[in-house]
Design a protein around this motif. Structure first.
Motif, mmCIF file in Angstrom:
data_model
loop_
_atom_site.group_PDB
_atom_site.id
_atom_site.type_symbol
_atom_site.label_atom_id
_atom_site.label_comp_id
_atom_site.label_asym_id
_atom_site.label_seq_id
_atom_site.Cartn_x
_atom_site.Cartn_y
_atom_site.Cartn_z
ATOM 1 N N LEU A 40 0.821 -1.207 0.000
ATOM 2 C CA LEU A 40 0.000 0.000 0.000
ATOM 3 C C LEU A 40 0.855 1.258 0.000
ATOM 4 C CD1 LEU A 40 -2.833 -0.798 2.573
ATOM 5 C CD2 LEU A 40 -2.948 -0.810 0.091
ATOM 6 N N TYR A 41 1.913 1.240 0.776
ATOM 7 C CA TYR A 41 2.773 2.408 0.933
ATOM 8 C C TYR A 41 4.058 2.157 0.163
ATOM 9 C CZ TYR A 41 -0.588 3.345 4.570
ATOM 10 O OH TYR A 41 -1.759 3.570 5.257
ATOM 11 N N ILE A 42 4.025 2.496 -1.126
ATOM 12 C CA ILE A 42 5.118 2.131 -2.025
ATOM 13 C C ILE A 42 6.149 3.247 -2.136
ATOM 14 C CG2 ILE A 42 5.681 1.455 -4.383
ATOM 15 C CD1 ILE A 42 2.810 0.295 -4.533
ATOM 16 N N ASN A 43 5.730 4.419 -2.582
ATOM 17 C CA ASN A 43 6.648 5.527 -2.830
ATOM 18 C C ASN A 43 6.345 6.698 -1.929
ATOM 19 O OD1 ASN A 43 7.914 4.244 -5.045
ATOM 20 N ND2 ASN A 43 6.197 4.832 -6.350
ATOM 21 N N GLN A 44 7.396 7.421 -1.576
ATOM 22 C CA GLN A 44 7.205 8.646 -0.818
ATOM 23 C C GLN A 44 6.606 9.719 -1.713
ATOM 24 O OE1 GLN A 44 10.758 9.987 1.128
ATOM 25 N NE2 GLN A 44 10.436 8.637 2.860
ATOM 26 N N ILE A 45 5.912 10.650 -1.096
ATOM 27 C CA ILE A 45 5.338 11.789 -1.803
ATOM 28 C C ILE A 45 6.183 13.006 -1.459
ATOM 29 C CG2 ILE A 45 3.314 13.265 -2.039
ATOM 30 C CD1 ILE A 45 1.620 10.822 -1.247
ATOM 31 N N ASN A 46 6.700 13.658 -2.471
ATOM 32 C CA ASN A 46 7.509 14.865 -2.274
ATOM 33 C C ASN A 46 6.583 16.082 -2.333
ATOM 34 O OD1 ASN A 46 9.943 13.404 -2.165
ATOM 35 N ND2 ASN A 46 9.986 13.318 -4.387
ATOM 36 N N TYR A 47 6.162 16.520 -1.173
ATOM 37 C CA TYR A 47 5.249 17.662 -1.061
ATOM 38 C C TYR A 47 5.930 18.711 -0.200
ATOM 39 C CZ TYR A 47 0.958 20.275 -0.076
ATOM 40 O OH TYR A 47 -0.003 21.255 0.040
ATOM 41 N N ASP A 48 6.228 19.843 -0.784
ATOM 42 C CA ASP A 48 6.884 20.938 -0.072
ATOM 43 C C ASP A 48 5.829 21.978 0.285
ATOM 44 O OD1 ASP A 48 8.436 22.995 0.894
ATOM 45 O OD2 ASP A 48 9.748 23.097 -0.867
ATOM 46 N N PRO A 49 5.560 22.185 1.576
ATOM 47 C CA PRO A 49 4.524 23.142 1.962
ATOM 48 C C PRO A 49 4.877 24.584 1.604
ATOM 49 C CG PRO A 49 5.640 22.277 3.898
ATOM 50 C CD PRO A 49 6.154 21.510 2.728
ATOM 51 N N ASN A 50 6.123 24.851 1.240
ATOM 52 C CA ASN A 50 6.524 26.207 0.866
ATOM 53 C C ASN A 50 6.246 26.523 -0.603
ATOM 54 O OD1 ASN A 50 7.555 26.768 3.479
ATOM 55 N ND2 ASN A 50 9.350 25.552 2.970
ATOM 56 N N ILE A 51 5.817 25.537 -1.374
ATOM 57 C CA ILE A 51 5.503 25.734 -2.785
ATOM 58 C C ILE A 51 3.998 25.864 -2.940
ATOM 59 C CG2 ILE A 51 5.538 24.683 -5.075
ATOM 60 C CD1 ILE A 51 8.144 23.318 -4.331
ATOM 61 N N ASN A 52 3.570 26.829 -3.722
ATOM 62 C CA ASN A 52 2.151 26.997 -4.013
ATOM 63 C C ASN A 52 1.819 26.127 -5.222
ATOM 64 O OD1 ASN A 52 -0.462 27.739 -4.508
ATOM 65 N ND2 ASN A 52 0.007 29.860 -5.020
ATOM 66 N N TYR A 53 1.247 24.964 -4.962
ATOM 67 C CA TYR A 53 0.890 24.040 -6.028
ATOM 68 C C TYR A 53 -0.424 24.410 -6.706
ATOM 69 C CZ TYR A 53 4.538 21.003 -4.157
ATOM 70 O OH TYR A 53 5.739 20.494 -3.732
ATOM 71 N N GLY A 54 -1.164 25.285 -6.108
ATOM 72 C CA GLY A 54 -2.446 25.674 -6.665
ATOM 73 C C GLY A 54 -3.579 24.835 -6.087
ATOM 74 N N TYR A 55 -4.791 25.284 -6.348
ATOM 75 C CA TYR A 55 -5.958 24.635 -5.764
ATOM 76 C C TYR A 55 -6.156 23.223 -6.295
ATOM 77 C CZ TYR A 55 -10.588 23.901 -3.909
ATOM 78 O OH TYR A 55 -11.650 23.384 -3.226
ATOM 79 N N GLU A 56 -6.024 23.043 -7.610
ATOM 80 C CA GLU A 56 -6.348 21.757 -8.231
ATOM 81 C C GLU A 56 -5.468 20.632 -7.698
ATOM 82 O OE1 GLU A 56 -8.617 19.273 -10.762
ATOM 83 O OE2 GLU A 56 -8.954 21.264 -9.967
ATOM 84 N N VAL A 57 -4.176 20.878 -7.574
ATOM 85 C CA VAL A 57 -3.261 19.854 -7.072
ATOM 86 C C VAL A 57 -3.598 19.509 -5.639
ATOM 87 C CG1 VAL A 57 -0.859 19.396 -6.435
ATOM 88 C CG2 VAL A 57 -1.388 20.410 -8.650
#
Length: 139
Positions: free
Chosen positions: A97-114
């Protein structure tokens, strides 16, 4: 004979209540359940390949605009941290179930859709695989 007629009428009634589109999702191609979001200027890409996610996002998820972007960003920050912790502990959590890490940087504005799709992926993931994330209810 009378019972057969009632059963046939009941079956016809139930059949007529269904929508015109097919509800058979077992034989669908996995490419139909691939969601890709990319922004070349920020150099990020999210690809969600999960059977049933498109159905969830189009039918069961809360509509776009229900949550604010800041709400989704805060939730995603906690959810990604918890998810990545589970990826790093395959002896405790199912590595299938937990295969790959997710690279999510809270300092980046990914926008609403993402943020909307990522948050709803976690909602889908937790419901579909019966997983509980320890996310604070109030942020």
């Amino acid at each position: 004979m009378k019972n057969i007629i009632y059963i046939c009428l009941l079956a016809l009634f139930i059949y007529s209540c269904g929508s015109g589109r097919s509800r058979d999702f077992k034989d669908r191609d996995a490419t139909n359940d691939t969601v890709r979001i990319a922004n070349d200027s920020l150099e990020y890409e999210i690809i969600i390949i999960e059977p049933g996610f498109n159905l969830f996002i189009n039918s069961y998820a809360r509509p776009r605009g229900y949550h604010t972007q800041s709400y989704l960003e805060n939730k995603n920050q906690f959810l990604v941290t918890e998810y990545n912790t589970r990826v790093m502990q395959p002896q405790t959590y199912d590595p299938n179930l937990y295969i790959n890490q997710i690279n999510y940087d809270p300092n980046i504005n990914y926008g609403y859709e993402v943020n909307y799709l990522l948050y709803n992926y976690f909602v889908f993931f937790s419901r579909h695989y019966n997983q509980r994330f320890s996310v604070p209810t109030r942020i």
